[in-house]
Structure formats: structure tokens, C-alpha cells
Design an enzyme around this catalytic site. Structure first.
Site, PDB file in Angstrom:
ATOM      1  CB  SER A 115      -0.952  -0.049   1.196  1.00 12.58           C
ATOM      2  OG  SER A 115      -1.808   1.050   1.165  1.00 12.58           O
ATOM      3  CG  HIS A 116       0.103   3.548   3.294  1.00 10.74           C
ATOM      4  ND1 HIS A 116      -0.871   2.565   3.289  1.00 10.74           N
ATOM      5  CD2 HIS A 116       0.559   3.633   4.551  1.00 10.74           C
ATOM      6  CE1 HIS A 116      -1.011   2.086   4.517  1.00 10.74           C
ATOM      7  NE2 HIS A 116      -0.154   2.714   5.311  1.00 10.74           N
ATOM      8  CG  ASP A 287      -2.399   4.218  -1.373  1.00  5.22           C
ATOM      9  OD1 ASP A 287      -3.097   4.180  -2.394  1.00  5.22           O
ATOM     10  OD2 ASP A 287      -2.420   3.324  -0.501  1.00  5.22           O
ATOM     11  CG  ASP A 289      -2.544  -0.075  -2.625  1.00  3.40           C
ATOM     12  OD1 ASP A 289      -2.396   1.028  -2.077  1.00  3.40           O
ATOM     13  OD2 ASP A 289      -3.335  -0.941  -2.203  1.00  3.40           O
ATOM     14  CG  ASP A 291      -5.923   1.219  -1.228  1.00  5.78           C
ATOM     15  OD1 ASP A 291      -4.930   1.975  -1.161  1.00  5.78           O
ATOM     16  OD2 ASP A 291      -6.059   0.201  -0.527  1.00  5.78           O
ATOM     17  NE  ARG A 292      -3.987   4.298   3.297  1.00  7.03           N
ATOM     18  CZ  ARG A 292      -3.398   4.380   4.466  1.00  7.03           C
ATOM     19  NH1 ARG A 292      -2.642   5.436   4.751  1.00  7.03           N
ATOM     20  NH2 ARG A 292      -3.550   3.435   5.357  1.00  7.03           N
ATOM     21  CE  LYS A 387      -7.692   2.321   1.937  1.00  7.98           C
ATOM     22  NZ  LYS A 387      -7.688   1.166   2.834  1.00  7.98           N
TER      23      LYS A 387
HETATM   24  C1  G1P Z   1      -4.364   1.584   8.218  1.00 10.44           C
HETATM   25  C2  G1P Z   1      -5.557   2.489   8.379  1.00 10.44           C
HETATM   26  C3  G1P Z   1      -6.823   1.739   8.048  1.00 10.44           C
HETATM   27  C4  G1P Z   1      -6.730   1.172   6.637  1.00 10.44           C
HETATM   28  C5  G1P Z   1      -5.460   0.352   6.503  1.00 10.44           C
HETATM   29  C6  G1P Z   1      -5.241  -0.119   5.080  1.00 10.44           C
HETATM   30  O1  G1P Z   1      -4.454   0.490   9.080  1.00 10.44           O
HETATM   31  O2  G1P Z   1      -5.626   3.006   9.698  1.00 10.44           O
HETATM   32  O3  G1P Z   1      -7.919   2.614   8.170  1.00 10.44           O
HETATM   33  O4  G1P Z   1      -7.827   0.371   6.345  1.00 10.44           O
HETATM   34  O5  G1P Z   1      -4.334   1.120   6.888  1.00 10.44           O
HETATM   35  O6  G1P Z   1      -5.094   0.958   4.196  1.00 10.44           O
HETATM   36  P1  G1P Z   1      -3.683   0.437  10.483  1.00 10.44           P
HETATM   37  O7  G1P Z   1      -2.219   0.651  10.184  1.00 10.44           O
HETATM   38  O8  G1P Z   1      -4.216   1.564  11.305  1.00 10.44           O
HETATM   39  O9  G1P Z   1      -4.003  -0.912  11.045  1.00 10.44           O
HETATM   40 ZN    ZN Z   2      -3.276   1.474  -0.276  1.00  6.17          ZN
END
Ligand code: G1P
Ligand code: ZN
Length: 558
Positions: A115-116, A287, A289, A291-292, A387
Site C-alpha cells: 500500500s502506502h 497512495d 496501490d 486505494d487511498r 477503497k
Molecule cells: C491503516 C488504516 C486503516 C486502513 C489500513 C489499510 O491500518 O488506519 O484505516 O484500512 O491502513 O489501508 P492500520 O495501520 O491503522 O491498522
Molecule cells: Zn493502499
């Protein structure tokens, strides 16, 4: 013809998927058989469906994606999978995978992303399994994958399949007496076609190009060197006729160019500064991938994700996809409650689920949820089961095209109508784990001791009285599964709220998240950090956060 080879292996500890898949440092995945074990565990967890099945495979372009795509191809062939649909060069955004699974009715997909989190050889990699509904596997499935990984003894692979993932087209292989097909697909086409069904592209195009009534609406879209680059180019430049100067960082890079591909005020500072110092009406970043999303207006006016959700909810009928009607709305528990007021005004069902997109899936599948979001820059609808960053930007532009207002004007109008939930989040990233775990258990012990509910706490010029104090738990209204211990929550009698969680997506140490939310009916134009200061101070004090984390200040403030 190629043969299946059974390779003996030993289990690795800790292959437990977190909030969103298995995420570890690249070097962990590079250990002998580490990746193979986990991929085999995913396939075994689906063993009743795997023979003869189709799966979607792709990732966010980070370091190791191509190598792992190759391993997945070979291991899938070894396990009787009939067909893989693979994004060209291993590229697929997370929402695009979700869409492909649904469109082509595959049994699921494997997404290669952290992801990010930063990428590159010294950073993170991840593997995530999504089910036939297109959504992240629920806890039952991820627990099964984990259980299998703890006892795995063998994996099956076809080592001499040589598949060229650089060219779009169908490649067929003979594996013993079966045919195994890999279709390399254009990562962007199906997704863009779908966006054109969901949104009114000509309307967005005329917003961007301007008309007799309105000057061109100037945008800057930042892909942060992540996977959305090719999607952004096709949507904004090819389809919507935006100029080259409207998009930035649109080539997916293995290390995201050294950037931390997380669209927030800290890590997307380049976008914020460009919009602040330039002539732009709208900025969006996504981000790694895809989704954000982060949305900002002229002068880098920041839209909190909690507000973004509420504003979109209030204007959904402007988007063709929702003309048939809006079902329920939902948010994750730590997300500010702005959207709850919209749900109430619209007479819609409203759900509050634990953190993580997987908790929205059942509600969508049951036809009870249209739009949902998380404060962590996640917004999306039931068009897919993830998302969707680019979708959120298009949704905003659709609303702005009709509203004829600036981003700031739209927000201010919303706050005047509904009141404002001031929100902030403090992240303390990669702290030592033991003291953070101790902090959480000590806080939980105090919060749940007799006398805590009803106790009063002074901070600044305010006094807060505790109304509710619990460790959030959730029962899924559809399958009645229960998720416990989803975050420590203290709600005060004036409706304001502090929430503490440990992140489930980090790859090392503990990341503490502190969420603060307070509602004002009239005083809606204040600065969030000023308005929330007494509550933040109280929250830090209650948990003794400085002592346990050893940090004076958070790494990121949102
Ligand atoms: C974090 C975000 C959560 C999101 C997830 C995946 O998870 O807080 O809302 O769904 O990334 O993008 P966390 O690191 O808090 O478990
Ligand atoms: Zn992501």
C-alpha cells in the site's frame, strides 16, 4: 510439456496477515521459500475451489512485484489453477483488481502491495488475497491462511514455465495433461471503461475545460510514483482532455522515487506546496496501490477524509451510478461522525465498523451499503470491494461540476448545514513494541475500572465527563461474526471522543494511532488543531503517551 515438482519446505513464523495482507520487509520475503510458502498457503486455504479456477494477479509496481508474479504463475500452475489474468508488467491497482475479480467472476485475486509503505530493497513488500466478491479476505480466511502457513511442509510448482509478462495477450502452457493459461491484460482498460459507466465524463470534461459561465477548473493530480500513474494518464489526459501539467509523478517506480507514497499532508507535501503556490482549483494524490486519496482545494485547502465522506454522501445523487438510489452509509469507528448526520438527514441506515476495508464487504454484498470511508484517506462505494482513490477524485469533480462552488465553499456550506466534526489523528510510527503494548493494556485496565465512566477531567478551559469507555467490538450484522478489541474508545458526555489503536499494517515495531473528534454545531470555521488542543492534551495525559512511546511529538499529524 512441463511437470509439477513438489518441493519440501519448513514453516516460517509470523505469516499472519494484518489489517490488509501480509506485509514485511523485502528481505523477509527474499528468504528461501518464504514467498512460496505463503502463496501455497493462500491456494491451500481455497483448496476446494482452486482446481480449474481463474485468479487475478497484479501489484503496485514496487520492488519484487515482477519476481513474485513469476512465482505465483509457477505455483498456480502446480496447483491446478486453470487461468491467471495478470496485469502487464505485473501492474494492477488494488481497486482495479477488485473490479476485475467481479467483472470476470474469478474465485479471487492476489495483490502484491504494501500500500502506502515505502518500497525498494530496504523497504516493504506485501501479499494480499481478495475473495470472489472482490474484497479483502475476511478474518476467517486470513486465519486459515495463517494456520496453514504454520504447518506447511510442501509446495507445488512448475519451475520451467517461462511466461513473458511484458506483452498483452494469451499464453498457453501444457502442464502434465492440463492446459494452463496466462492472460496478460492491459491494466487500465477495464477499469477506465467502468469509470465511464459510473461517472458522467462529458460533464467532468466541461468542468475542466471551462464554459461561457465558468473558467477552466484547474487540477493537479499526483500519483506519487505509484501504480495510479497509467490510470491517471488515461482518465485525465486521454479521456478528459486535461493537459500534461495537470498530472504529476505518473510513472510507477520500484522505490516510488524514494517517496513515501502516502497521500497525507506530511508525505504529499509536494502536492500541497504546488497547489498552494500555483494556480490550481483542486489537487488530489493517491497512495502506492491506488486505494487511498487526499483531496485539497485552491490554496491547498485540506478536506479531511471524514468530511470528504460526508460531503460526497450528501451529493451522491449527482453521480449517475447512484441515480437508482442510495442504500446505507458507513464509516470505520475512528472516523469522525460527520457522515452520521448526513445519514440521519437522508433517512439512511448507518454503520460503524472496525478499522479495515474488509468490514464493509458483507454490508455491500447484502445490498445495505452504497458509500463508506475511513479517516485514513479511504473513500469508496459498492462499485468495487476496495477503497478507490481515483474514484474518489472523480466523485469530487462530479460534485464540483454540479455545485458550481469551490472546494472550500462546498465544505463551509456543509458545515453550516450540519455542524462540524473537528478531527485530528496523531501517529507515532515505529515505536518500541513492548512499552506500547503495555501502554494499551494499562490504559484499558484503567478505562474499564469502576469509577472511570462518570469521572471528570479538566484540560485547558474545558471539563470532560466520561460517558462510555470500552475496547470497541463489532458484530457483523450480516454473518454475525464478531471482531473484538478493535480500539480503545473514550466518549465524553458532550459527544467528543478519543480513540487509541495500534496499527495492524506496520512492518516493524509498533505504530500508535490517536484519533480525536469533537462536534461543534455553530463554531464551524475554526482551526482543528486549536479547537482540539484541550482534548489532545487530555488524551496524551490519560494514556501517558509520551512516557510509553518515548516520543515528544507524533511522526505525522493529520
Ligand atoms: C491503516 C488504516 C486503516 C486502513 C489500513 C489499510 O491500518 O488506519 O484505516 O484500512 O491502513 O489501508 P492500520 O495501520 O491503522 O491498522
Ligand atoms: Zn493502499
Amino acid at each position: 510439456m512441463s511437470g509439477v515438482v513438489t518441493v519440501n519446505t519448513n514453516p516460517y513464523e509470523g505469516q499472519k496477515p494484518g489489517t490488509s495482507g501480509l506485509r514485511k520487509k523485502v528481505k523477509v520475503f527474499l528468504q528461501e521459500n518464504y514467498t512460496e510458502n505463503f502463496v501455497q498457503s493462500i491456494l491451500d486455504a481455497n483448496k476446494d475451489a482452486i482446481v480449474g479456477s481463474t485468479l487475478v494477479v497484479g501489484g503496485d509496481g514496487r520492488y519484487l512485484v515482477k519476481e513474485v508474479v513469476d512465482k505465483i504463475i509457477k505455483i498456480s500452475a502446480g496447483n491446478g489453477v486453470a487461468k491467471l489474468m495478470v496485469g502487464q508488467n505485473g501492474i494492477l491497482s488494488t481497486p482495479a483488481v477488485s473490479h476485475l475479480i467481479r467483472k470476470y467472476k474469478t474465485i479471487g485475486g492476489i495483490i502484491l502491495t504494501a500500500s502506502h509503505n515505502p518500497g525498494g530493497i530496504n523497504n516493504d513488500f506485501g501479499i494480499k488475497f481478495n475473495c470472489a466478491n472482490g474484497g479483502p479476505a475476511p478474518d476467517g480466511t486470513t486465519n486459515r491462511i495463517y494456520d496453514i502457513s504454520t504447518t506447511i511442509k510442501q509446495y507445488k510448482i512448475v519451475p520451467d514455465i517461462a511466461c513473458d509478462i511484458t506483452k498483452v495477450g494469451v499464453q498457453k502452457f501444457k502442464v502434465e495433461d492440463r492446459e494452463f493459461v496466462v492472460e496478460i491484460i492491459d491494466p487500465v482498460q477495464d477499469y477506465v471503461d467502468y469509470m465511464k459507466e459510473i461517472f458522467d465524463f462529458p460533464k467532468i470534461k466541461s468542468l475542466l475545460q471551462g464554459s461561457d459561465q465558468r473558467p477552466p477548473f484547474k487540477i493537479l493530480i499526483d500519483s506519487m510514483n505509484g501504480v495510479t500513474g497509467p490510470y491517471v494518464r488515461r482518465v485525465f489526459i486521454t479521456e478528459l482532455g486535461a493537459s500534461e501539467g495537470s498530472v504529476t509523478r505518473t510513472t510507477p517506480l520500484e522505490d516510488f522515487g524514494g517517496a513515501h507514497p502516502d497521500p497525507n499532508l506530511t508525505y504529499a507535501a509536494d502536492l500541497v506546496n504546488a497547489v498552494k503556490n500555483g494556480d490550481y482549483d483542486f489537487g488530489a494524490a493517491f497512495d502506492g496501490d491506488g486505494d487511498r486519496n487526499m483531496i485539497i482545494g485552491r490554496d491547498a485547502f485540506f478536506v479531511t477524509p471524514s468530511d470528504s465522506l460526508a460531503v460526497l454522501a450528501n451529493h451522491l445523487h449527482h453521480i449517475p451510478y447512484f441515480r437508482g438510489g442510495v442504500r446505507g452509509l458507513a464509516r470505520s469507528m475512528p472516523t469522525a461522525a460527520a457522515v452520521d448526520r448526513v445519514a440521519q438527514a437522508m433517512g439512511l441506515e448507518m454503520f460503524q465498523v472496525p478499522t479495515g476495508w474488509k468490514y464493509f464487504g458483507n454490508l455491500m454484498d447484502a445490498g445495505r451499503l452504497s458509500l463508506c470511508g475511513e479517516e485514513s484517506f479511504g473513500t469508496g462505494s459498492d462499485h468495487v470491494r476496495e477503497k478507490d482513490g481515483l474514484w474518489a477524485a472523480l466523485a469530487w469533480l462530479s460534485v464540483l461540476a454540479v455545485a458550481g462552488k469551490s472546494v472550500r465553499e462546498l465544505l463551509e456550506q456543509h458545515w453550516r448545514q450540519f455542524g462540524r466534526n473537528y478531527f485530528t489523528r496523531y501517529d507515532y510510527e515505529e515505536c518500541p513494541s513492548d512499552p506500547c503494548n503495555e501502554m494499551m493494556s494499562e490504559l484499558e485496565r484503567r478505562m474499564t475500572s469502576p469509577g472511570f465512566v462518570g469521572s471528570t477531567h479538566k484540560s485547558g478551559d474545558k471539563t470532560y465527563t466520561v460517558e462510555v469507555a470500552d475496547n470497541f467490538s463489532y458484530m457483523d450484522p450480516v454473518d454475525r461474526s464478531v471482531a473484538m478489541k478493535q480500539g480503545l474508545r473514550i466518549v465524553f458526555t458532550d459527544g467528543s471522543r478519543v480513540v487509541y489503536r495500534l496499527s495492524g499494517t506496520g512492518s516493524s515495531g509498533a505504530t500508535v494511532r490517536l484519533y480525536i473528534d469533537s462536534y461543534e454545531a455553530k463554531d464551524v470555521l475554526g482551526d482543528a488543531q486549536v479547537m482540539l488542543k484541550p482534548l489532545v492534551d487530555l488524551a496524551l495525559e490519560l494514556a501517558q503517551l509520551r512516557k510509553y512511546t518515548g516520543r515528544d511529538a507524533p511522526t505525522v499529524i493529520t
